[in-house]
Write a protein that holds these residues in place. Sequence first.
Motif, PDB file in Angstrom:
ATOM      1  N   ARG A  39       0.839  -1.199   0.000  1.00 15.50           N
ATOM      2  CA  ARG A  39       0.000   0.000   0.000  1.00 15.50           C
ATOM      3  C   ARG A  39       0.868   1.240   0.000  1.00 15.50           C
ATOM      4  NH1 ARG A  39      -3.173   0.766   4.783  1.00 15.50           N
ATOM      5  NH2 ARG A  39      -1.472  -0.307   5.774  1.00 15.50           N
ATOM      6  N   VAL A  40       0.378   2.280  -0.633  1.00 18.13           N
ATOM      7  CA  VAL A  40       1.052   3.578  -0.633  1.00 18.13           C
ATOM      8  C   VAL A  40       0.262   4.498   0.275  1.00 18.13           C
ATOM      9  CG1 VAL A  40       1.687   5.578  -2.045  1.00 18.13           C
ATOM     10  CG2 VAL A  40       1.962   3.261  -2.964  1.00 18.13           C
ATOM     11  N   LEU A  41       0.949   5.080   1.256  1.00 21.38           N
ATOM     12  CA  LEU A  41       0.313   6.008   2.187  1.00 21.38           C
ATOM     13  C   LEU A  41       1.132   7.286   2.287  1.00 21.38           C
ATOM     14  CD1 LEU A  41      -0.622   3.639   5.161  1.00 21.38           C
ATOM     15  CD2 LEU A  41      -2.163   4.569   3.434  1.00 21.38           C
ATOM     16  N   CYS A  42       0.442   8.378   2.562  1.00 22.27           N
ATOM     17  CA  CYS A  42       1.148   9.631   2.822  1.00 22.27           C
ATOM     18  C   CYS A  42       1.707   9.595   4.246  1.00 22.27           C
ATOM     19  CB  CYS A  42       0.224  10.830   2.622  1.00 22.27           C
ATOM     20  SG  CYS A  42      -1.119  10.969   3.822  1.00 22.27           S
ATOM     21  N   TYR A  43       2.624  10.505   4.521  1.00 22.65           N
ATOM     22  CA  TYR A  43       3.268  10.571   5.836  1.00 22.65           C
ATOM     23  C   TYR A  43       2.234  10.706   6.957  1.00 22.65           C
ATOM     24  CZ  TYR A  43       6.150  12.570   9.576  1.00 22.65           C
ATOM     25  OH  TYR A  43       6.758  12.831  10.778  1.00 22.65           O
ATOM     26  N   GLU A  44       1.233  11.544   6.719  1.00 25.76           N
ATOM     27  CA  GLU A  44       0.197  11.778   7.715  1.00 25.76           C
ATOM     28  C   GLU A  44      -0.521  10.482   8.101  1.00 25.76           C
ATOM     29  OE1 GLU A  44      -3.378  14.666   7.087  1.00 25.76           O
ATOM     30  OE2 GLU A  44      -1.474  15.776   7.020  1.00 25.76           O
ATOM     31  N   HIS A  45      -0.880   9.673   7.103  1.00 27.17           N
ATOM     32  CA  HIS A  45      -1.597   8.432   7.373  1.00 27.17           C
ATOM     33  C   HIS A  45      -0.676   7.332   7.885  1.00 27.17           C
ATOM     34  CE1 HIS A  45      -4.799  10.508   5.084  1.00 27.17           C
ATOM     35  NE2 HIS A  45      -5.449  10.074   6.155  1.00 27.17           N
ATOM     36  N   LEU A  46       0.599   7.386   7.536  1.00 27.67           N
ATOM     37  CA  LEU A  46       1.558   6.479   8.164  1.00 27.67           C
ATOM     38  C   LEU A  46       1.626   6.755   9.659  1.00 27.67           C
ATOM     39  CD1 LEU A  46       4.549   6.467   5.657  1.00 27.67           C
ATOM     40  CD2 LEU A  46       3.112   4.517   6.269  1.00 27.67           C
ATOM     41  N   ARG A  47       1.665   8.039  10.024  1.00 23.00           N
ATOM     42  CA  ARG A  47       1.691   8.424  11.440  1.00 23.00           C
ATOM     43  C   ARG A  47       0.425   7.942  12.153  1.00 23.00           C
ATOM     44  NH1 ARG A  47       4.740  12.061  13.844  1.00 23.00           N
ATOM     45  NH2 ARG A  47       2.992  12.953  14.985  1.00 23.00           N
ATOM     46  N   GLU A  48      -0.714   8.153  11.528  1.00 17.20           N
ATOM     47  CA  GLU A  48      -1.979   7.731  12.144  1.00 17.20           C
ATOM     48  C   GLU A  48      -2.017   6.220  12.360  1.00 17.20           C
ATOM     49  OE1 GLU A  48      -5.464  10.897  11.251  1.00 17.20           O
ATOM     50  OE2 GLU A  48      -5.012   9.521   9.617  1.00 17.20           O
ATOM     51  N   GLU A  49      -1.539   5.457  11.378  1.00 24.72           N
ATOM     52  CA  GLU A  49      -1.506   3.995  11.537  1.00 24.72           C
ATOM     53  C   GLU A  49      -0.623   3.587  12.708  1.00 24.72           C
ATOM     54  OE1 GLU A  49      -0.580   1.505   8.249  1.00 24.72           O
ATOM     55  OE2 GLU A  49      -2.534   1.829   7.330  1.00 24.72           O
ATOM     56  N   ALA A  50       0.415   4.375  12.968  1.00 27.56           N
ATOM     57  CA  ALA A  50       1.324   4.073  14.074  1.00 27.56           C
ATOM     58  C   ALA A  50       0.798   4.624  15.402  1.00 27.56           C
ATOM     59  CB  ALA A  50       2.703   4.650  13.771  1.00 27.56           C
ATOM     60  N   GLY A  51      -0.378   5.252  15.382  1.00 28.15           N
ATOM     61  CA  GLY A  51      -0.966   5.782  16.603  1.00 28.15           C
ATOM     62  C   GLY A  51      -0.522   7.190  16.941  1.00 28.15           C
ATOM     63  N   ALA A  52       0.185   7.846  16.040  1.00 27.91           N
ATOM     64  CA  ALA A  52       0.653   9.215  16.276  1.00 27.91           C
ATOM     65  C   ALA A  52      -0.358  10.215  15.710  1.00 27.91           C
ATOM     66  CB  ALA A  52       2.021   9.431  15.630  1.00 27.91           C
ATOM     67  N   SER A  53      -0.247  11.437  16.152  1.00 30.48           N
ATOM     68  CA  SER A  53      -1.139  12.494  15.698  1.00 30.48           C
ATOM     69  C   SER A  53      -0.839  12.868  14.246  1.00 30.48           C
ATOM     70  CB  SER A  53      -0.952  13.738  16.575  1.00 30.48           C
ATOM     71  OG  SER A  53      -1.652  14.827  16.021  1.00 30.48           O
ATOM     72  N   PRO A  54      -1.867  13.217  13.462  1.00 28.80           N
ATOM     73  CA  PRO A  54      -1.634  13.694  12.099  1.00 28.80           C
ATOM     74  C   PRO A  54      -1.188  15.159  12.071  1.00 28.80           C
ATOM     75  CG  PRO A  54      -3.973  13.675  12.550  1.00 28.80           C
ATOM     76  CD  PRO A  54      -3.292  13.085  13.762  1.00 28.80           C
ATOM     77  N   VAL A  55      -1.047  15.764  13.258  1.00 25.01           N
ATOM     78  CA  VAL A  55      -0.633  17.162  13.371  1.00 25.01           C
ATOM     79  C   VAL A  55       0.723  17.215  14.070  1.00 25.01           C
ATOM     80  CG1 VAL A  55      -1.231  19.388  14.405  1.00 25.01           C
ATOM     81  CG2 VAL A  55      -3.025  17.944  13.449  1.00 25.01           C
ATOM     82  N   GLU A  56       1.603  18.087  13.575  1.00 24.26           N
ATOM     83  CA  GLU A  56       2.923  18.266  14.178  1.00 24.26           C
ATOM     84  C   GLU A  56       3.141  19.747  14.472  1.00 24.26           C
ATOM     85  OE1 GLU A  56       5.400  14.627  12.138  1.00 24.26           O
ATOM     86  OE2 GLU A  56       5.612  16.614  11.249  1.00 24.26           O
ATOM     87  N   GLU A  57       4.044  20.019  15.405  1.00 23.01           N
ATOM     88  CA  GLU A  57       4.415  21.403  15.710  1.00 23.01           C
ATOM     89  C   GLU A  57       5.634  21.791  14.883  1.00 23.01           C
ATOM     90  OE1 GLU A  57       4.997  21.841  19.917  1.00 23.01           O
ATOM     91  OE2 GLU A  57       2.851  22.161  20.232  1.00 23.01           O
ATOM     92  N   ASP A  58       5.539  22.947  14.246  1.00 26.22           N
ATOM     93  CA  ASP A  58       6.661  23.489  13.487  1.00 26.22           C
ATOM     94  C   ASP A  58       7.269  24.628  14.292  1.00 26.22           C
ATOM     95  OD1 ASP A  58       8.334  23.950  11.119  1.00 26.22           O
ATOM     96  OD2 ASP A  58       7.220  25.835  11.005  1.00 26.22           O
ATOM     97  N   HIS A  59       8.558  24.531  14.554  1.00 19.53           N
ATOM     98  CA  HIS A  59       9.293  25.610  15.227  1.00 19.53           C
ATOM     99  C   HIS A  59       9.771  26.562  14.131  1.00 19.53           C
ATOM    100  CE1 HIS A  59       9.271  22.362  18.147  1.00 19.53           C
ATOM    101  NE2 HIS A  59       9.367  23.306  19.065  1.00 19.53           N
ATOM    102  N   ILE A  60       9.060  27.645  13.968  1.00 25.07           N
ATOM    103  CA  ILE A  60       9.227  28.529  12.815  1.00 25.07           C
ATOM    104  C   ILE A  60      10.677  28.973  12.633  1.00 25.07           C
ATOM    105  CG2 ILE A  60       8.562  30.760  11.825  1.00 25.07           C
ATOM    106  CD1 ILE A  60       5.834  30.361  13.237  1.00 25.07           C
ATOM    107  N   ALA A  61      11.336  29.366  13.700  1.00 27.77           N
ATOM    108  CA  ALA A  61      12.720  29.840  13.596  1.00 27.77           C
ATOM    109  C   ALA A  61      13.722  28.766  14.012  1.00 27.77           C
ATOM    110  CB  ALA A  61      12.907  31.078  14.463  1.00 27.77           C
ATOM    111  N   GLY A  62      13.239  27.564  14.239  1.00 28.05           N
ATOM    112  CA  GLY A  62      14.105  26.494  14.715  1.00 28.05           C
ATOM    113  C   GLY A  62      13.989  26.365  16.227  1.00 28.05           C
ATOM    114  N   ARG A  63      13.965  25.133  16.683  1.00 27.24           N
ATOM    115  CA  ARG A  63      13.787  24.855  18.118  1.00 27.24           C
ATOM    116  C   ARG A  63      14.862  25.535  18.961  1.00 27.24           C
ATOM    117  NH1 ARG A  63      11.232  19.815  19.800  1.00 27.24           N
ATOM    118  NH2 ARG A  63      11.432  19.421  17.590  1.00 27.24           N
ATOM    119  N   GLU A  64      16.105  25.567  18.472  1.00 30.07           N
ATOM    120  CA  GLU A  64      17.210  26.129  19.264  1.00 30.07           C
ATOM    121  C   GLU A  64      17.253  27.655  19.238  1.00 30.07           C
ATOM    122  OE1 GLU A  64      18.367  25.450  15.127  1.00 30.07           O
ATOM    123  OE2 GLU A  64      17.616  24.060  16.620  1.00 30.07           O
ATOM    124  N   ASN A  65      16.502  28.277  18.329  1.00 30.15           N
ATOM    125  CA  ASN A  65      16.545  29.737  18.203  1.00 30.15           C
ATOM    126  C   ASN A  65      15.381  30.423  18.929  1.00 30.15           C
ATOM    127  OD1 ASN A  65      18.888  29.744  16.513  1.00 30.15           O
ATOM    128  ND2 ASN A  65      17.569  28.917  14.913  1.00 30.15           N
TER     129      ASN A  65
END
Length: 150
Positions: A41-67
């Motif tokens: 099967r071909v799945l997008c990253y979002e649905h791969l995450r959902e199948e693994a029990g992870a959220s389909p939403v992620e946090e983006d650190h706009i300027a980078g986590r360390e900045n």
Amino acid sequence: MPDHEIDALARAARRKRRLPPDAACATCAVSDQLSRRPDGRVLCYEHLREEAGASPVEEDHIAGRENLGGLVVRLRANDHRTLTELRMQLGGNEWPPADGDPLLILAHFLHGLATLLVILARWLVELAADAARRLGPSWWDGGPPVPVVP
């Protein structure tokens, strides 16, 4: 061509070779951020995450986590991955960390904001195409919102 651009092209070529032509996610039919499962099967990253029990939403650190670690926006996982790839293609991940330098903090922030604007523009184009498909080409009632001169 800088190394980061070559690396990005190589990653994209490897992904494409693993997928059938005209591949799309078996769940949502998107054609971005695809992977082939061991069962074929071909799945997008979002649905791969959902199948693994992870959220389909992620946090983006706009300027980078360390900045600016507290400056985040929540995005669908496919869009977050696209942003990450775009930032790698542009080479921003190779910049030195800001370490409190206000000019570098601003540079990282503007880099992150610019890539977010690219994603926003893509969403707007998709929204306009969907509106035109569903409601007709002049869905905005009476022509374009700004004068168009040929």
